[in-house]
Design a protein around this motif. Structure first.
Motif, PDB file in Angstrom:
ATOM      1  N   LEU A  54      13.678 -38.700   2.585  1.00  0.00           N
ATOM      2  CA  LEU A  54      14.378 -39.118   1.374  1.00  0.00           C
ATOM      3  C   LEU A  54      14.334 -37.983   0.363  1.00  0.00           C
ATOM      4  N   VAL A  55      15.423 -37.814  -0.370  1.00  0.00           N
ATOM      5  CA  VAL A  55      15.418 -36.837  -1.456  1.00  0.00           C
ATOM      6  C   VAL A  55      15.108 -37.504  -2.794  1.00  0.00           C
ATOM      7  N   SER A  56      15.034 -38.828  -2.802  1.00  0.00           N
ATOM      8  CA  SER A  56      14.592 -39.560  -3.986  1.00  0.00           C
ATOM      9  C   SER A  56      13.128 -39.950  -3.789  1.00  0.00           C
ATOM     10  N   SER A  57      12.390 -40.021  -4.877  1.00  0.00           N
ATOM     11  CA  SER A  57      10.949 -40.278  -4.796  1.00  0.00           C
ATOM     12  C   SER A  57      10.658 -41.734  -4.456  1.00  0.00           C
ATOM     13  N   LYS A  58       9.493 -41.973  -3.880  1.00  0.00           N
ATOM     14  CA  LYS A  58       9.076 -43.347  -3.576  1.00  0.00           C
ATOM     15  C   LYS A  58       8.925 -44.150  -4.863  1.00  0.00           C
ATOM     16  N   GLN A  59       8.514 -43.473  -5.969  1.00  0.00           N
ATOM     17  CA  GLN A  59       8.321 -44.172  -7.232  1.00  0.00           C
ATOM     18  C   GLN A  59       9.623 -44.804  -7.716  1.00  0.00           C
ATOM     19  N   LEU A  60      10.729 -44.103  -7.497  1.00  0.00           N
ATOM     20  CA  LEU A  60      12.025 -44.616  -7.933  1.00  0.00           C
ATOM     21  C   LEU A  60      12.669 -45.491  -6.869  1.00  0.00           C
ATOM     22  N   THR A  61      12.532 -45.115  -5.600  1.00  0.00           N
ATOM     23  CA  THR A  61      13.283 -45.758  -4.528  1.00  0.00           C
ATOM     24  C   THR A  61      12.726 -47.122  -4.134  1.00  0.00           C
ATOM     25  N   CYS A  62      11.401 -47.272  -4.164  1.00  0.00           N
ATOM     26  CA  CYS A  62      10.809 -48.553  -3.759  1.00  0.00           C
ATOM     27  C   CYS A  62      11.203 -49.663  -4.727  1.00  0.00           C
ATOM     28  N   PHE A  63      11.304 -50.871  -4.200  1.00  0.00           N
ATOM     29  CA  PHE A  63      11.677 -52.002  -5.036  1.00  0.00           C
ATOM     30  C   PHE A  63      10.565 -52.333  -6.020  1.00  0.00           C
ATOM     31  N   ARG A  67       5.391 -52.186  -3.732  1.00  0.00           N
ATOM     32  CA  ARG A  67       5.163 -50.746  -3.873  1.00  0.00           C
ATOM     33  C   ARG A  67       4.369 -50.183  -2.698  1.00  0.00           C
ATOM     34  N   LEU A  68       4.361 -48.878  -2.613  1.00  0.00           N
ATOM     35  CA  LEU A  68       3.588 -48.183  -1.589  1.00  0.00           C
ATOM     36  C   LEU A  68       2.312 -47.615  -2.203  1.00  0.00           C
ATOM     37  N   PRO A  69       1.247 -47.522  -1.433  1.00  0.00           N
ATOM     38  CA  PRO A  69       0.003 -46.960  -1.968  1.00  0.00           C
ATOM     39  C   PRO A  69       0.149 -45.482  -2.300  1.00  0.00           C
ATOM     40  N   SER A  70      -0.745 -44.988  -3.145  1.00  0.00           N
ATOM     41  CA  SER A  70      -0.685 -43.602  -3.595  1.00  0.00           C
ATOM     42  C   SER A  70      -0.913 -42.609  -2.458  1.00  0.00           C
ATOM     43  N   SER A  71      -1.469 -43.067  -1.338  1.00  0.00           N
ATOM     44  CA  SER A  71      -1.720 -42.174  -0.203  1.00  0.00           C
ATOM     45  C   SER A  71      -0.426 -41.697   0.461  1.00  0.00           C
ATOM     46  N   HIS A  72       0.674 -42.414   0.257  1.00  0.00           N
ATOM     47  CA  HIS A  72       1.955 -41.987   0.826  1.00  0.00           C
ATOM     48  C   HIS A  72       2.505 -40.819   0.020  1.00  0.00           C
ATOM     49  N   PRO A  73       3.189 -39.877   0.683  1.00  0.00           N
ATOM     50  CA  PRO A  73       3.784 -38.750  -0.055  1.00  0.00           C
ATOM     51  C   PRO A  73       4.894 -39.228  -0.984  1.00  0.00           C
ATOM     52  N   ASP A  74       5.229 -38.389  -1.950  1.00  0.00           N
ATOM     53  CA  ASP A  74       6.280 -38.757  -2.905  1.00  0.00           C
ATOM     54  C   ASP A  74       7.619 -39.004  -2.218  1.00  0.00           C
ATOM     55  N   VAL A 248       6.250 -32.404  -9.491  1.00  0.00           N
ATOM     56  CA  VAL A 248       6.848 -33.585 -10.119  1.00  0.00           C
ATOM     57  C   VAL A 248       8.214 -33.878  -9.497  1.00  0.00           C
ATOM     58  N   PRO A 249       8.446 -35.089  -8.972  1.00  0.00           N
ATOM     59  CA  PRO A 249       9.782 -35.438  -8.470  1.00  0.00           C
ATOM     60  C   PRO A 249      10.809 -35.319  -9.585  1.00  0.00           C
ATOM     61  N   ILE A 250      11.923 -34.716  -9.282  1.00  0.00           N
ATOM     62  CA  ILE A 250      12.901 -34.434 -10.317  1.00  0.00           C
ATOM     63  C   ILE A 250      13.546 -35.704 -10.871  1.00  0.00           C
ATOM     64  N   ASP A 251      13.587 -36.773 -10.056  1.00  0.00           N
ATOM     65  CA  ASP A 251      14.232 -38.000 -10.539  1.00  0.00           C
ATOM     66  C   ASP A 251      13.354 -38.799 -11.497  1.00  0.00           C
ATOM     67  N   SER A 252      12.144 -38.301 -11.788  1.00  0.00           N
ATOM     68  CA  SER A 252      11.280 -38.997 -12.748  1.00  0.00           C
ATOM     69  C   SER A 252      11.187 -38.250 -14.074  1.00  0.00           C
TER      70      SER A 252
END
Length: 602
Positions: A54-63, A67-74, A248-252
């Motif tokens: 994904l080119v979008s971050s998990k922080q933005l993409t997840c519903f 959420r996903l745990p912090s252990s997953h990559p961005d 830092v993910p650019i979409d944040s």
């Protein structure tokens, strides 16, 4: 109230879940999902390829509430994102509502009320579709088939002349196919590869071709692109290195206050925020990288009237750029000492001298298979003018078309282009919604789909005040533009939130949730969780998500990042809005005075 949802990708799944959550005595929504493939996931499952992320971050993409745990990559691999979608289905018990291997073939209006949906099923053993459709009656229809359906393959004269090596081996023969059929590096090894299209998929494949050991890689672009990495990397100023362990993910990076919240309608209509941020960004890029075309992008620049956030989709597949830049990058050592953007380390195996040749889109191919490029003053066209390029592998990375052939024409259904209520549904025909048919310039489609589902449900429940405010969230396009579904992510999210009464006011936010949440909202990007603190889709999990995940995206910017990308822009835009507000008040008073009847006493 039966609701038929077509498609079990992210948009279909979140629509199903939102309907179940919003069901009540007066609105007993009963959603079912028809998916023609054998598994859920849509594009992320069936158009993925080796090493795709994904080119979008998990922080933005997840519903917002799963959420996903912090252990997953961005940035997740597509395989892991599909696993996330499966877990989402299991958590919210959606699996029992999904019917796989089921294709909708016709939808027409029921003369009494609602819609009649005809569908066929595929036998999993024989792979054959039923010949006699079954039907189901539905009050509502949600079309969630997505933007990536039918491959778009432009006609190129002479494409049939592309030829492989003079050998009988199958693997040496010419290959011409669409990017949806690209799956692994093995398809590219030892080949002379030409990729038609410089979007994110085209960029990905160009990089994969380099790593696969292709003999030649030519990437063809129609009109250029705007390149940015999906996460900002390190940079140097006067020899001092600014580095982050977690880029830092650019979409944040885009903040809320004065960008989406507390924006005067006149300011929103003028798009002045977009133009100012484009101007500042261009010169910031020039300072850091030496070029204004994109982030360390030395070729493939867009025309000046299309270069900026207001016009295009950011290309966040950046890994091929070092190979594309090599013939063009020209910056003195003393300027590099003043400022320098540091590209991430090259993946193994290193190709320290390999070049991905950028070229114009070919006009055609000669009888002997040579690509014919149009003459142009573009840097890449000048460089390629005398080059002989005879690819044996041509890949169309030219995007997709949408197909709505299952909508009965005599029933006069709308299409997404005609969905004039927030790009979701057509006024007067709100029983049919199109979820997931907008694309953000910077952002992700799944969170937009979640907000779209909230808007549609609120509309059906009569919770949206009409008339709707003017839509100031569309990306600016020319009259002849092929793609017209682009939106500014944060502006669109904020508009939908205001429509359903979920956009928080600052005082209200501080009074109920305190300073920490208030600061997160002002400095954070347009995450869906912010719009679940108030309104009809209020969620008890939102505060935890904001105080942890979203707060982390803010603190990772550092003091300098929050100053330059947060505080200074906020203060500037708030000043503009304050001035416009005062002018608007004076204007309204003046209008009232001039329209007030005057009485004279004789």
């Amino acid at each position: 109230m039966k609701v038929v949802i077509i498609g079990a990708g992210p948009s279909g799944l979140v629509t199903c879940k939102s309907l179940l959550e919003a069901a009540s005595l007066n609105f007993p929504f009963n959603p079912i999902v028809f998916e023609q493939e054998g598994e859920i996931g849509g594009t992320f499952r069936y158009r993925s390829y080796e090493n795709s992320n994904l080119v979008s971050s998990k922080q933005l993409t997840c519903f917002s509430d799963f959420r996903l745990p912090s252990s997953h990559p961005d940035h997740l691999s597509l395989e892991n994102y599909v696993l996330y979608l499966r877990a989402y289905c299991e958590h919210f018990k959606l699996t029992e509502r999904i019917t796989l291997c089921t294709k909708v073939v016709d939808i027409r209006r029921d003369p009494a009320s609602g819609h009649v949906v005809s569908y066929v099923r595929r036998d999993q053993k024989s792979g054959q579709w039923e010949t006699t459709p079954k039907t189901v009656h539905a009050q509502y229809i949600a079309v969630c088939t997505g933007l990536h359906v039918l491959p778009s393959i432009p006609a190129i004269p002479g494409i049939e002349n592309v030829s492989g090596r003079s050998t009988e081996r199958v693997e040496d023969r010419a290959q011409v196919f669409h990017s949806q059929d690209y799956k692994s590096r093995a398809q590219l090894k030892g080949r002379r590869v030409m990729i038609l299209g410089s979007g994110e998929t085209g960029m990905d494949i160009a990089y994969e071709a380099v790593k696969a050991g292709s003999n030649e890689v030519v990437l063809c672009s129609r009109s250029g692109f705007l390149s940015f990495p999906k996460a900002l990397n390190d940079f140097e100023l006067f020899g001092f290195k600014f580095e982050s362990k977690t880029p830092v993910p650019i979409d944040s990076l885009i903040t809320n206050l004065a960008e989406t919240a507390y924006v005067h309608p006149w300011v929103a209509a003028s798009h002045v925020r977009w133009f100012i941020s484009d101007f500042v960004l261009k010169y910031l890029l020039w300072l850091l990288t030496g070029t204004r075309a994109g982030c360390n992008q030395w070729v493939g620049e867009l025309e000046p009237d299309r270069l900026g956030r207001a016009y295009v989709f950011l290309n966040k597949s950046h890994k091929a750029m070092p190979y594309i830049n090599r013939p063009y990058r020209n910056r003195s050592k003393w300027l590099d000492y003043i400022s320098r953007y540091i590209e991430p380390p090259e993946d193994s195996p290193p190709q320290t001298h390999f070049i991905v040749d950028l070229a114009p889109f070919p006009n055609g191919f000669s009888p002997d298979g040579q690509a014919l490029f149009p003459a142009s003053s573009r840097k890449d066209a000048v460089r390629m003018a005398d080059r002989v390029v005879r690819p044996d592998t041509v890949i169309y990375a030219t995007g997709y078309l949408q197909d709505f052939g299952f909508l009965d024409k005599s029933s006069k259904y709308a299409t997404p282009d005609e969905a004039n209520m927030r790009n979701v549904t057509r006024e007067g025909d709100e029983s049919v919604a199109f979820i997931g048919f907008v694309r953000p310039g910077v952002g992700a489609i799944p969170p937009l789909s979640e907000m779209q589902s909230f808007f549609w449900i609120s509309l059906l429940k009569g919770q949206v005040t009409r008339p709707l405010s003017p839509p100031h969230y569309h990306l600016l396009v020319k009259k002849d533009a092929r793609i017209r579904y682009g939106v500014d992510h944060s502006s669109y999210m904020s508009t939908l939130a205001k429509d359903i009464g979920a956009a928080p006011g600052l005082w209200q936010l501080w009074w109920e949730y305190g300073t920490h949440i208030l600061v997160c909202y002002c400095f954070g990007a347009a995450f869906t969780s912010f719009y679940r603190l108030f309104g009809p889709f209020r969620s008890p999990t939102s505060t935890h998500v904001i105080k942890t995940e979203i707060w982390d995206t803010i603190t990772r910017r550092g003091i300098l990042g929050n100053l330059t990308m947060g505080l200074i822009p906020m203060a500037f835009y708030l000043s503009i809005n304050a001035v416009v507000y005062v002018v608007a008040v004076i204007w309204q008073v003046a209008q009232k005075i001039t329209k007030t009847p005057k009485f004279y006493v004789f």
